[in-house]
Design a protein around this motif. Structure first.
Motif, short mmCIF file in Angstrom:
data_model
loop_
_atom_site.label_atom_id
_atom_site.label_comp_id
_atom_site.label_asym_id
_atom_site.label_seq_id
_atom_site.Cartn_x
_atom_site.Cartn_y
_atom_site.Cartn_z
N HIS A 9 0.76 -4.23 5.62
CA HIS A 9 -0.52 -4.25 6.33
C HIS A 9 -1.67 -4.69 5.44
O HIS A 9 -2.81 -4.31 5.64
N GLU A 10 -1.33 -5.52 4.43
CA GLU A 10 -2.38 -6.13 3.60
C GLU A 10 -2.06 -7.62 3.48
O GLU A 10 -2.01 -8.17 2.38
N THR A 35 0.74 3.61 1.83
CA THR A 35 1.01 3.98 3.23
C THR A 35 2.30 3.30 3.75
O THR A 35 2.99 3.84 4.61
N CYS A 43 -6.51 -3.26 3.04
CA CYS A 43 -6.40 -1.80 3.26
C CYS A 43 -6.81 -1.00 2.03
O CYS A 43 -7.86 -0.37 2.02
N GLY A 44 -5.96 -0.97 1.01
CA GLY A 44 -6.15 -0.02 -0.09
C GLY A 44 -7.51 -0.16 -0.79
O GLY A 44 -8.21 0.83 -1.00
N CYS A 91 0.87 -1.19 0.00
CA CYS A 91 0.00 0.00 0.00
C CYS A 91 0.90 1.24 0.00
O CYS A 91 2.01 1.21 0.54
ZN LIG Z 1 -2.80 0.91 3.50
#
Ligand SMILES: [Zn+2]
Ligand SMILES: NC(=O)c1ccc[n+]([C@@H]2O[C@H](COP(=O)([O-])OP(=O)(O)OC[C@H]3O[C@@H](n4cnc5c(N)ncnc54)[C@H](O)[C@@H]3O)[C@@H](O)[C@H]2O)c1
Ligand SMILES: [Zn+2]
Length: 366
Positions: A61-62, A42, A168-169, A40
């Motif tokens: 975080h994915e 981020t 997430c995304g 991501c």
């Molecule tokens: Zn993210």
């Protein structure tokens, strides 16, 4: 046990693959063997320390993978279950209790703090603590101890390398539209920035029945994909006059909803200046703490418009991710078109391709 992880050592530095020690599972944690993880934007934002997670750190975080073992207090999954990993939350604050875990009062510590509440970190290297528990998961690791609140169980027949980026995304862009803005059928929406988040928002706008879905980016290659995902109009803001085009497309009324994924103040100002009466502008892009944007409030007062920020698409991941998978199965949410797969060892190439605009959503496969 020992794991292989991609470590971020210093600001902006390339990821380095290292063998790290993973500590004992705590009662509220789930040990997950990663099959894949999305990349991501981020992750790049934190690698570059625009958001100051302490380094060295294991980001990611994915994640998506298979449960190996569970802590003594875990009730929602069993070993062998297939899971997608999403944002972490406390589960007991007023926001979590009212179904708004995306706005958990402990959001920052539990996602960007990258340690447990007691300050310990699951990952270490020769007794040096490595920031981990990033978004409750640190998915750039072959095996992680994951916070139970980050876990979303999915059917075993789903390809985990496909659904990883829902964590997430994709959830952020789709949820901003389907959970938060909720545009009525026949309304207009403009999405500024058509990366992974913006592209998911475009598909969600099509699901919602928006009849003017306007994609704005600086890359023609992204705008071509946007048209295939459901955009009805595209604007290249490098070569076109955005205000003129938006007014043309909406017959001078302005746009009912704008979603900004760029977090560039002048882009946001253009977006807000083109809102219809009673329109809503929402920001999801991340910027440095202290970033400001100047908005006109004199003439626009009469227009009764709304400005808001949205986190994680205001989603409850355990409800929303299965819904997105169902929409994908029905052909209404073709997010697979955004994905390019890379071997985990090629993590730096995946980040470079995303930064150059060559890949919309890189997925690393272990
Ligand atoms: Zn993210
Ligand atoms: N709010 C949240 O919960 C949340 C969750 C995930 C990601 N994010 C943030 O959302 C943002 C978007 O993430 P992404 O993965 O889609 O990133 P991305 O880099 O894939 O997409 C950004 C897009 O904006 C375009 N762009 C750049 N400058 C532009 C301009 N001047 N005008 C129009 N378009 C322009 C780029 O070409 C690119 O296509 C990032 O800042 C990320 O950190 C926020
Ligand atoms: Zn909470």
């Amino acid at each position: 046990m020992q794991v292989t992880a991609a470590v971020t050592h210093s600001t902006g530095a390339p990821f380095i693959l290292k063998t790290l020690d993973l500590d004992e599972l705590r009662p509220d944690e789930v040990r997950v063997r990663m099959v894949a993880t999305g990349v991501c934007h981020t992750d790049a934002v934190v690698r570059d320390q625009m958001i100051p997670t302490p380094l060295p750190a294991v980001l990611g975080h994915e994640g998506a993978g298979i449960v190996e073992s569970i802590g003594s207090a875990v009730t929602t999954v069993r070993p062998g279950d297939h899971v997608v990993l999403s944002a972490n939350s406390c589960g007991v604050c007023l926001k979590c209790l009212s179904g708004e875990s995306a706005y958990c009062e402990d959001l920052f510590a539990r996602n960007f703090g990258a340690s447990r509440a007691d300050g310990s970190t699951p990952l270490s290297f020769e007794d040096e603590q490595i920031s981990s528990m990033f978004f409750g998961q640190s998915s750039f690791s072959s095996v992680s101890n994951v916070a139970e609140r980050s876990i979303v169980r999915v059917d075993k027949d789903i390809d985990l390398s496909l659904v990883a980026p829902l964590g997430c995304g994709i959830q952020t862009g789709a949820g901003a539209v389907l959970n938060d803005l909720r545009p009525p059928a026949g309304s207009s929406i403009a999405v500024f920035g058509t990366g992974a988040v913006g592209s998911a928002a475009l598909m969600a706008a099509a699901v919602s029945g928006c009849t003017r879905i306007i994609a704005i980016d600086i890359l023609d290659s992204r705008l071509d994909i946007a048209l295939a995902l459901g955009a009805t109009h595209v604007i290249n803001s490098r070569t076109d006059d955005v205000t003129m085009r938006l007014q043309e497309i909406t017959a001078g009324r302005g746009v009912d909803f704008v979603l900004d994924t760029t977090a560039i103040p002048r882009v946001l100002r253009t977006a807000v200046d083109n809102l219809a009466v009673r329109g809503t502008a929402a920001v999801v892009g991340s910027s440095r703490p202290g970033t400001e944007v100047h908005l006109e409030i004199g003439e626009s007062l009469n227009r009764g418009w709304t400005f808001k920020t949205i986190i994680q698409g205001s989603s409850v991941p355990q409800l929303f991710i299965p819904a997105l998978i169902e929409l994908w199965k029905q052909g209404k949410f073709p997010f697979d078109r955004l994905i390019k797969k890379y071997s985990f060892k090629d993590i730096n190439e995946a980040f470079e391709d995303a930064e150059k605009g060559l890949t919309i959503k890189p997925v690393l496969v272990y």
